[in-house]
Design an enzyme around this catalytic site. Structure first.
Site, PDB file in Angstrom:
ATOM      1  N   GLY A 124      66.852 -92.134  13.372  1.00  0.00           N
ATOM      2  CA  GLY A 124      67.743 -91.281  14.276  1.00  0.00           C
ATOM      3  C   GLY A 124      69.240 -91.864  14.204  1.00  0.00           C
ATOM      4  CE  LYS A 145      58.620 -81.575  16.266  1.00  0.00           C
ATOM      5  NZ  LYS A 145      58.499 -82.542  17.405  1.00  0.00           N
ATOM      6  N   GLY A 187      62.478 -92.447   8.850  1.00  0.00           N
ATOM      7  CA  GLY A 187      61.298 -93.430   9.090  1.00  0.00           C
ATOM      8  C   GLY A 187      60.201 -93.097   7.946  1.00  0.00           C
ATOM      9  NE  ARG A 199      63.702 -99.593  10.862  1.00  0.00           N
ATOM     10  CZ  ARG A 199      63.719 -98.313  11.586  1.00  0.00           C
ATOM     11  NH1 ARG A 199      63.139 -98.789  12.888  1.00  0.00           N
ATOM     12  NH2 ARG A 199      63.915 -97.283  11.479  1.00  0.00           N
TER      13      ARG A 199
HETATM   14  P1  ADP Z   1      62.040 -88.763   8.367  1.00  0.00           P
HETATM   15  O1  ADP Z   1      61.342 -89.788   9.718  1.00  0.00           O
HETATM   16  O2  ADP Z   1      62.127 -89.478   7.106  1.00  0.00           O
HETATM   17  O3  ADP Z   1      63.515 -88.356   8.811  1.00  0.00           O
HETATM   18  P2  ADP Z   1      60.606 -86.488   9.366  1.00  0.00           P
HETATM   19  O4  ADP Z   1      60.332 -87.302  10.776  1.00  0.00           O
HETATM   20  O5  ADP Z   1      61.722 -85.529   9.824  1.00  0.00           O
HETATM   21  O6  ADP Z   1      61.268 -87.548   8.389  1.00  0.00           O
HETATM   22  O7  ADP Z   1      59.455 -85.774   9.048  1.00  0.00           O
HETATM   23  C1  ADP Z   1      58.216 -86.512   8.374  1.00  0.00           C
HETATM   24  C2  ADP Z   1      57.090 -85.714   8.585  1.00  0.00           C
HETATM   25  O8  ADP Z   1      57.221 -84.405   8.016  1.00  0.00           O
HETATM   26  C3  ADP Z   1      56.099 -86.268   7.643  1.00  0.00           C
HETATM   27  O9  ADP Z   1      55.133 -86.869   8.844  1.00  0.00           O
HETATM   28  C4  ADP Z   1      55.345 -85.033   6.976  1.00  0.00           C
HETATM   29  O10 ADP Z   1      54.148 -85.183   6.948  1.00  0.00           O
HETATM   30  C5  ADP Z   1      55.923 -84.028   7.707  1.00  0.00           C
HETATM   31  N1  ADP Z   1      56.097 -82.983   6.714  1.00  0.00           N
HETATM   32  C6  ADP Z   1      56.787 -82.615   5.616  1.00  0.00           C
HETATM   33  N2  ADP Z   1      56.409 -81.567   5.121  1.00  0.00           N
HETATM   34  C7  ADP Z   1      55.695 -80.849   5.872  1.00  0.00           C
HETATM   35  C8  ADP Z   1      55.118 -79.712   5.795  1.00  0.00           C
HETATM   36  N3  ADP Z   1      55.303 -78.617   4.697  1.00  0.00           N
HETATM   37  N4  ADP Z   1      54.120 -79.284   6.667  1.00  0.00           N
HETATM   38  C9  ADP Z   1      53.977 -80.166   7.711  1.00  0.00           C
HETATM   39  N5  ADP Z   1      54.369 -81.406   7.815  1.00  0.00           N
HETATM   40  C10 ADP Z   1      55.339 -81.870   6.917  1.00  0.00           C
HETATM   41 MG    MG Z   2      60.155 -89.361  11.556  1.00  0.00          MG
END
Ligand code: ADP
Ligand code: MG
Length: 403
Positions: free
Chosen positions: A378, A198, A355, A37
């Site tokens: 976000g 989530k 992230g 960043r």
């Molecule tokens: P981003 O920050 O890229 O938007 P998120 O915060 O939504 O992504 O999700 C990232 C997290 O999701 C990672 O830490 C990863 O470990 C977790 N994750 C992905 N798939 C699974 C899964 N099947 N079970 C548990 N955790 C998961």
């Molecule tokens: Mg994240």
């Protein structure tokens, strides 16, 4: 309405520019661990200093909750930024005392300052007018290059625009242009890939992308509530509780693509055996039982989705496909990241954001072959959902009268 950018600022020489950036990067023992960043704002700072402006950078780090706390000082970030820019960034450990003011007033063209963590003052998060006014003393104009912080109505991105003529920096301009283009008319075949932890945080995004894209591939932990809704047994898999009413529209989407298989393992014992399990259609089905859970997408899915990416003209990706922090559970995420990078820049527009997603993209070592890596986590999600970001809105249209 037109976005006002730094290219519209007249007479930058000797002009004091208050510049908001996102410098909320991981710091450990005074060392910046992830500086993507910081590199991203370099073009804006170079543009301004190259034309003789005096740049006063403002940013936040962590959650000090309105109190001074040395743990969250921006000092190490100012130091790292100096190295990245190849010019001195003078750290000013205040947010507006007479000393800071004198320093900035005595500055020579091209000089760069960085003030202390904005969140040491309660006024930042409460979007306080008096705090914004205090900050406004440091600039004749205000530039927002912190796209990633612009989804929050905080003083340094929102209230500040009432006190100074406000413009977008080059990073902000690029984010808005590319992310805006993703929804407008994506070239077909268009593929969106959404994963992560989530589903609750990504329902809006999935709906929006499903309306604009040929296919929306859903992986990672997001599939788990969908599988449960379809009466699959998924053992110890991560399960984000969402109510049926929220999930129902997602289940109805015709162009939503689920994995055809998943990798199952024990997340608490990464060395334990892992196996791939097909996701059958039709009857309820046991994918795994405790202590096992879904940890990644399976090999058939990697191939099928890799081929979809290979044929696409637009690919947008947010959210890991599995628990990629554990190398054995990272194959799905890495395979997709590599597929996107090998297709992007030319044959397809490839855009990646979020992230953990960006972290995974960098892990492949192929990040530079992607067209755009968004700095917004976000903020990107909210922007793509179609929300109006409080830090972005004031940068459009004719300048408002400044109080
Ligand atoms: P981003 O920050 O890229 O938007 P998120 O915060 O939504 O992504 O999700 C990232 C997290 O999701 C990672 O830490 C990863 O470990 C977790 N994750 C992905 N798939 C699974 C899964 N099947 N079970 C548990 N955790 C998961
Ligand atoms: Mg994240």
């Amino acid at each position: 309405m037109k976005l006002r950018t730094i290219r519209d600022i007249k007479g930058l020489r000797d002009k004091k520019v208050l510049l908001r950036i996102d410098a909320n990067v991981p710091v450990k023992d005074g060392k910046v661990l992830d500086e993507f960043r910081l590199w991203a704002v370099r073009p804006t700072i170079e543009y301004l200093t190259g034309r003789g402006a005096v740049v006063v950078i403002i940013a936040h780090l962590g959650r000090p909750d309105g109190k001074r706390n040395e743990k969250y000082t921006l000092k190490p970030i100012a130091k790292r930024l100096s190295q990245i820019l190849g010019r001195v960034v003078t750290f000013v450990p205040e947010l507006g005392g007479p000393h800071a003011k004198r320093l900035v007033e005595a500055a020579v063209p091209g000089q760069v300052f960085m003030l202390e963590n904005l969140r040491f003052d309660r006024g930042e998060e409460s979007n306080g007018g008096s705090f914004a006014k205090k900050l406004s003393q440091f600039g004749e104009v205000y530039v927002n290059d912190g796209f990633a912080v612009s989804h929050r109505a905080h003083a340094s991105v929102s209230a500040i625009t009432r006190f100074l003529p406000s413009y977008a920096g080059l990073l902000m301009e690029r984010e808005l242009k590319i992310l805006g283009g993703l929804l407008a008319k994506p070239k077909r075949p268009s593929v969106a890939i959404i994963g992560g932890a989530k589903i609750g945080t990504k329902i809006g995004l999935i709906k929006k992308l499903a309306a604009a894209y040929d296919k929306v591939l859903v992986g990672g932990g997001l599939i788990n509530p969908i599988l449960v809704a379809k009466r699959f047994e998924i053992g110890n898999s991560l399960l984000d509780k969402v109510d049926q009413a929220t999930l129902a529209p997602i289940l109805k989407l015709k162009n939503l693509v689920m994995p055809v298989d998943v990798l199952v393992g024990n997340a608490d014992k990464p060395a334990a055996p892992i196996r791939s399990v097909p996701i059958a259609t039709g009857t309820p089905f046991v994918i795994c039982r405790k202590p096992e859970g879904i940890v990644d997408i399976g090999p058939r899915t990697m191939l099928a989705w890799g081929l979809l990416v290979k044929r696409a003209k637009t690919v947008v990706w947010n959210g890991p496909m599995g628990i990629f922090e554990v190398p054995r559970f990272a194959h799905g995420t890495m395979a997709l990241a590599q597929a996107i990078a090998s297709r992007a820049k030319g044959r397809a527009l490839g855009v990646v954001g979020g992230g953990e997603t960006v972290e995974a993209m960098y892990k492949t070592g192929m990040a530079k072959w992607v067209d755009h890596i968004s700095t917004g986590g976000g903020a990107m999600l909210e922007f793509l959902e179609g929300k109006v970001l409080p830090g972005v809105k004031p940068l459009y249209g004719r300048m408002k009268k400044i109080v």
